[in-house]
Design an enzyme around this catalytic site. Structure first.
Site, mmCIF file in Angstrom:
data_model
loop_
_atom_site.group_PDB
_atom_site.id
_atom_site.type_symbol
_atom_site.label_atom_id
_atom_site.label_comp_id
_atom_site.label_asym_id
_atom_site.label_seq_id
_atom_site.Cartn_x
_atom_site.Cartn_y
_atom_site.Cartn_z
ATOM 1 N N HIS A 127 1.560 4.917 -7.025
ATOM 2 C CA HIS A 127 2.796 5.409 -6.826
ATOM 3 C C HIS A 127 3.832 5.072 -7.943
ATOM 4 C CE1 HIS A 127 6.878 6.326 -4.805
ATOM 5 N NE2 HIS A 127 6.204 6.919 -4.155
ATOM 6 N N ASP A 204 0.691 -3.390 -3.127
ATOM 7 C CA ASP A 204 1.526 -2.232 -2.720
ATOM 8 C C ASP A 204 0.898 -2.057 -1.435
ATOM 9 O OD1 ASP A 204 2.854 -0.069 -1.743
ATOM 10 O OD2 ASP A 204 3.029 0.854 -3.951
ATOM 11 N N GLN A 207 1.474 2.055 2.032
ATOM 12 C CA GLN A 207 0.669 3.225 2.462
ATOM 13 C C GLN A 207 -0.432 2.542 3.645
ATOM 14 O OE1 GLN A 207 0.777 6.633 3.620
ATOM 15 N NE2 GLN A 207 1.846 6.416 1.661
ATOM 16 N N LYS A 230 7.801 3.803 6.789
ATOM 17 C CA LYS A 230 6.160 4.038 6.898
ATOM 18 C C LYS A 230 5.546 3.580 8.203
ATOM 19 C CE LYS A 230 6.031 5.480 2.362
ATOM 20 N NZ LYS A 230 5.475 5.700 0.932
ATOM 21 N N CYS A 368 4.778 11.520 -6.084
ATOM 22 C CA CYS A 368 5.397 10.411 -6.925
ATOM 23 C C CYS A 368 4.047 9.684 -7.665
ATOM 24 C CB CYS A 368 5.820 9.331 -6.182
ATOM 25 S SG CYS A 368 7.393 9.870 -5.518
HETATM 26 C C1 LIG Z 1 6.080 5.279 -0.156
HETATM 27 C C2 LIG Z 1 5.398 4.331 -1.069
HETATM 28 C C3 LIG Z 1 6.020 3.571 -1.932
HETATM 29 C C4 LIG Z 1 7.567 3.673 -2.164
HETATM 30 O O1 LIG Z 1 8.156 3.257 -1.065
HETATM 31 P P1 LIG Z 1 9.902 3.265 -0.942
HETATM 32 O O2 LIG Z 1 9.811 2.981 0.706
HETATM 33 O O3 LIG Z 1 10.228 4.761 -1.565
HETATM 34 O O4 LIG Z 1 10.424 2.123 -1.737
HETATM 35 C C5 LIG Z 1 5.575 2.965 -3.076
HETATM 36 N N1 LIG Z 1 4.024 3.180 -2.811
HETATM 37 C C6 LIG Z 1 3.201 3.617 -2.136
HETATM 38 C C7 LIG Z 1 1.819 3.501 -2.226
HETATM 39 C C8 LIG Z 1 3.826 4.363 -1.131
HETATM 40 O O5 LIG Z 1 3.167 5.264 -0.113
#
Ligand SMILES: *Cc1c(COP(=O)(O)O)cnc(C)c1O
Length: 410
Positions: A127, A204, A207, A230, A368
């Site tokens: 992302h 990260d 997801q 999420k 993104c």
């Molecule tokens: C949604 C997402 C982000 C960004 O999250 P925010 O809540 O917009 O800061 C970063 N990495 C991944 C893999 C995502 O799915």
């Protein structure tokens, strides 16, 4: 196994989500944009209303009753987050505004850790929020950004990762699951190999958290970041987990109230963890609701969620592939319930607009993750991402809508 499926009653679960009762353009809402944000169950909405109705106050500084109640509830939430992610200490849990904020705290903190010529490694499946802050870090420090490439299936080419690692590598950062393709990356291997060359790792988990319960101690990961929205929580709140020794080593990100020990005009000393990274009034209500959202998800059970979502993924994949000229991007055997696809010679945006008219929310565009789109040489995809409250009947509605869009656009 049979018993477990009986225990998971999607129709009962759907009752928890008031938004699923609404219509869009006169049709029942079919919400397939879960990879962008999840919907909110009534218990979380109730927690938000309760906070503002009964104990809205600023935390940590007040002696009055409301402030104490808000502080207690916020710290209970931090404890829930700690337990859910299995952090060793409560003070390793920094509550931020979300994944993006969390990554920026670490990327800024590494400014004084890196020197010119040091290397940091990112994956091709990221992302933008896990790319851009690191590019900015490289501009500040003269460090070099290396990329683990991807293959046609949307998987990382791990052989190249092995070649990129060296004693120059200081940091590796990758998502656990790609939001654009759904690929599950081999993070255990990524973390293990990075540690062997002495590099730190940031995962990260934005997801993966909606599908998998992570264990930061078992992973032995240095930093782990996620967003509440999420995971059935509200927007504007998230997690930065860091190992205590790392968080002590890194400087604060923002200066302000709450993050100080003593302030004079000669010198200010900083508060200890976690407050050092929590300048200013936080999203108090959001933090409390984050804790409630985790309780809700755990009450359903991540094993049930993962098994059911996989069923939806298999069903959706099979049904969509029956449409002639439809191509799915991201075909790894290890993936979650995200289906990114295009219809031959039709722009994804046009398809998204038509299916919205039929009440179905999908995302279209680059998600993104422009480097992934560049890899496939496409402007974007249509992305349907399923959650545990979706149904096979909704997938059937999507398939019909896509067929209709195809007939109208070709
Ligand atoms: C949604 C997402 C982000 C960004 O999250 P925010 O809540 O917009 O800061 C970063 N990495 C991944 C893999 C995502 O799915």
């Amino acid at each position: 196994m049979q018993k477990e499926i009986v225990m998971f009653d999607v129709h009962k679960i759907r009752e928890d989500f008031p938004i699923l009762k609404r219509t869009v353009n006169g049709k029942p809402l079919v919400y397939f944009d879960n990879a962008a944000t999840s919907q909110t169950p009534q218990v979380v909405i109730d927690a938000i209303i309760d906070y503002y109705s009964n104990y809205n106050a600023n935390i940590h500084r007040g002696v009055h009753t409301l402030s104490q109640e808000a502080t207690d509830a916020y710290e209970v939430a931090r404890k829930k987050v700690q337990q859910h992610f299995n952090a060793k200490h409560t003070h390793e849990v920094i509550l931020t505004s979300g994944t993006t904020h969390s990554i920026n705290i670490i990327a800024t903190g590494f400014t004084n850790v890196l020197s010119k010529g040091d290397e940091i490694i990112v994956s091709a499946l990221e992302h933008h929020s896990n790319i851009v802050p690191w590019q900015m870090l490289c501009e500040r420090t003269g460090a070099v950004l290396k990329v683990i490439p991807m293959n046609e299936e949307g998987e990382l080419v791990m052989q190249v990762y092995d070649e990129l690692l060296s004693d120059k590598t200081k940091l590796v950062f990758t998502n656990h699951i790609s939001n654009a393709l759904g690929t599950i990356n081999p993070i255990e291997e990524i973390i293990d190999k990075a540690h062997k060359v002495g590099a730190a790792v940031l995962i990260d988990g934005a997801q993966s958290c909606p599908h998998i319960k992570p264990d930061v101690q078992a992973l032995d990961v240095d930093f782990y970041v996620a967003s509440a929205h999420k995971l059935c929580g509200p927007t504007g709140v998230g997690l930065l987990y860091g190992k205590e020794e790392w968080l002590n080593k890194l400087p604060p990100y923002q200066g302000g109230g709450e993050m100080i020990d003593q302030v004079t005009f000669e010198k200010t000393t900083y508060a200890g963890l976690p407050h050092k990274f929590e300048a200013g009034t936080p999203n108090i209500c959001g933090g409390i609701a984050f804790g409630v959202a985790l309780d809700y998800m755990n009450s359903i059970g991540f094993d049930h969620i993962a098994a059911y979502e996989d069923e939806l993924l298999q069903y959706g994949t099979q049904k969509l592939l029956e449409i002639e000229g439809l191509r799915i991007y991201g075909t790894s055997k290890k993936k979650t319930s995200v289906i990114s696809f295009n219809l031959e010679n039709i722009h994804p945006y046009d398809v998204g607009t038509i299916v919205d008219k039929l009440g179905i929310a999908v995302r279209t565009g680059h998600h993104c993750a422009q480097p992934i789109m560049d890899f496939y040489k496409i402007p974007g995809t249509i992305r349907a991402s399923f959650s545990f409250y979706n149904t096979k009947a909704e997938i059937d509605a999507l398939v019909e809508a896509i067929k209709k869009a195809k007939a109208m656009l070709s």
